[in-house]
Design a protein around this motif. Sequence first.
Motif, PDB file in Angstrom:
ATOM      1  N   PHE A  82       0.820  -1.213   0.000  1.00  0.00           N
ATOM      2  CA  PHE A  82       0.000   0.000   0.000  1.00  0.00           C
ATOM      3  C   PHE A  82       0.858   1.270   0.000  1.00  0.00           C
ATOM      4  CE2 PHE A  82      -2.829  -3.328   1.213  1.00  0.00           C
ATOM      5  CZ  PHE A  82      -4.057  -2.974   0.660  1.00  0.00           C
ATOM      6  N   THR A  83       2.174   1.098  -0.007  1.00  0.00           N
ATOM      7  CA  THR A  83       3.057   2.270  -0.092  1.00  0.00           C
ATOM      8  C   THR A  83       4.163   1.970  -1.108  1.00  0.00           C
ATOM      9  OG1 THR A  83       4.596   1.475   1.593  1.00  0.00           O
ATOM     10  CG2 THR A  83       2.750   2.833   2.379  1.00  0.00           C
ATOM     11  N   ALA A  84       4.739   3.041  -1.633  1.00  0.00           N
ATOM     12  CA  ALA A  84       5.840   2.901  -2.589  1.00  0.00           C
ATOM     13  C   ALA A  84       7.007   2.163  -1.927  1.00  0.00           C
ATOM     14  CB  ALA A  84       6.282   4.277  -3.070  1.00  0.00           C
ATOM     15  N   ILE A 123       3.571   5.903  -8.929  1.00  0.00           N
ATOM     16  CA  ILE A 123       4.550   6.704  -9.683  1.00  0.00           C
ATOM     17  C   ILE A 123       5.871   6.806  -8.911  1.00  0.00           C
ATOM     18  CG2 ILE A 123       5.051   9.092 -10.442  1.00  0.00           C
ATOM     19  CD1 ILE A 123       2.126   9.170 -11.450  1.00  0.00           C
ATOM     20  N   LYS A 124       5.750   7.054  -7.596  1.00  0.00           N
ATOM     21  CA  LYS A 124       6.976   7.154  -6.761  1.00  0.00           C
ATOM     22  C   LYS A 124       7.781   5.854  -6.853  1.00  0.00           C
ATOM     23  CE  LYS A 124       5.241   9.534  -2.807  1.00  0.00           C
ATOM     24  NZ  LYS A 124       4.940   9.354  -1.391  1.00  0.00           N
ATOM     25  N   LEU A 129      12.242   2.167  -8.948  1.00  0.00           N
ATOM     26  CA  LEU A 129      12.541   0.848  -9.528  1.00  0.00           C
ATOM     27  C   LEU A 129      13.227   0.974 -10.886  1.00  0.00           C
ATOM     28  CD1 LEU A 129       9.233  -0.984  -8.521  1.00  0.00           C
ATOM     29  CD2 LEU A 129      11.516  -1.440  -7.606  1.00  0.00           C
ATOM     30  N   VAL A 130      12.757   1.900 -11.707  1.00  0.00           N
ATOM     31  CA  VAL A 130      13.393   2.083 -13.029  1.00  0.00           C
ATOM     32  C   VAL A 130      14.843   2.526 -12.831  1.00  0.00           C
ATOM     33  CG1 VAL A 130      13.374   3.481 -15.144  1.00  0.00           C
ATOM     34  CG2 VAL A 130      11.237   2.485 -14.289  1.00  0.00           C
ATOM     35  N   ARG A 131      15.054   3.438 -11.867  1.00  0.00           N
ATOM     36  CA  ARG A 131      16.440   3.890 -11.567  1.00  0.00           C
ATOM     37  C   ARG A 131      17.315   2.725 -11.138  1.00  0.00           C
ATOM     38  NH1 ARG A 131      14.693   8.500  -8.917  1.00  0.00           N
ATOM     39  NH2 ARG A 131      14.936   7.531  -6.878  1.00  0.00           N
ATOM     40  N   GLN A 149       2.361   9.094 -18.094  1.00  0.00           N
ATOM     41  CA  GLN A 149       3.468   9.411 -17.177  1.00  0.00           C
ATOM     42  C   GLN A 149       4.292   8.168 -16.844  1.00  0.00           C
ATOM     43  OE1 GLN A 149       1.286  11.982 -14.332  1.00  0.00           O
ATOM     44  NE2 GLN A 149       3.308  12.241 -13.409  1.00  0.00           N
ATOM     45  N   LEU A 150       3.603   7.048 -16.625  1.00  0.00           N
ATOM     46  CA  LEU A 150       4.309   5.816 -16.273  1.00  0.00           C
ATOM     47  C   LEU A 150       5.192   5.340 -17.426  1.00  0.00           C
ATOM     48  CD1 LEU A 150       1.400   4.125 -14.313  1.00  0.00           C
ATOM     49  CD2 LEU A 150       3.633   4.753 -13.350  1.00  0.00           C
TER      50      LEU A 150
END
Length: 266
Positions: A82-84, A123-124, A129-131, A149-150
């Motif tokens: 439920f959180t980034a 988004i956060k 994760l991409v980084r 945006q994603l």
Amino acid sequence: MTEIQEDALEIAGVRYRSRLLVGTGKYKDMEETRQAIEASGAEIVTVAIRRTNIGQNPGEPNLLDVIPPDRYTILPNTAGCFTAEDAVRTCRLARELLDGRNLVKLEVLADQKTLFPNVVETIKAAEVLVREGFDVMVYTSDDPIIARQLAEIGCVAVMPLAGLIGSGLGICNPYNLRIILEEATVPILVDAGVGTASDAAIAMELGCAGVLMNTAIAAAQKPVLMAEAMKHAVLAGRGAYLAGRMPRRLYAAASSPWEGTFVGNE
Ligand SMILES: CC(=O)[C@@H](O)[C@H](O)COP(=O)(O)O
């Protein structure tokens, strides 16, 4: 080979023949899971890392014994986060458990009642994760702006819901999906809410690159048969999309010409 046999889904540089992705929850037992997944023809199988043992609990039944990673692409997902922060931590654990494989399905949920994605947290998490080098397939709402945006962040696939997870309501907003598809720069796959084969076919006819589902198969009265039906539905929908549907008309158009008939009008 026919056009449909040659048609492949490409995710993060890997080509797949099947455009049906399946989950592993809600089955009666491991054997039913195995049989349904086999019948679906799916090559990508998603696993909830926080709920399913893929090696975190040695000594307990391991899903990978029936869904072997040398045969299937295991797509760890962050269901239950439920959180980034939780989602990122879960993806890092998945990468360790799966020998450094980077492909993950990110889902950050907003509440228990709707299981709707929390897009701010999603988004956060996607940015982190991409980084960190993950190939992120991301579950999201059917909001075209968030989907864009994603993709811009660098997710390898964007997966808007058809309906709420487990609802079986089918594609609740085909118009939003059409907008998302119109400007897609990465594969768009419907994820969640599919109820039956026609829902999957409609998603594919709209131009989705694939469909991810769990409940429609696992909660069917005959899961293995439904899995097979879904395989055909996805193929049929994709074929119809590639073929291009005829234009809709308000009035009839006779199937054979009026002129030059052999019988009548003497
Ligand atoms: C399996 C999975 O990853 C989820 O996103 C979800 O469970 C799919 O939704 P349905 O169960 O509604 O198909």
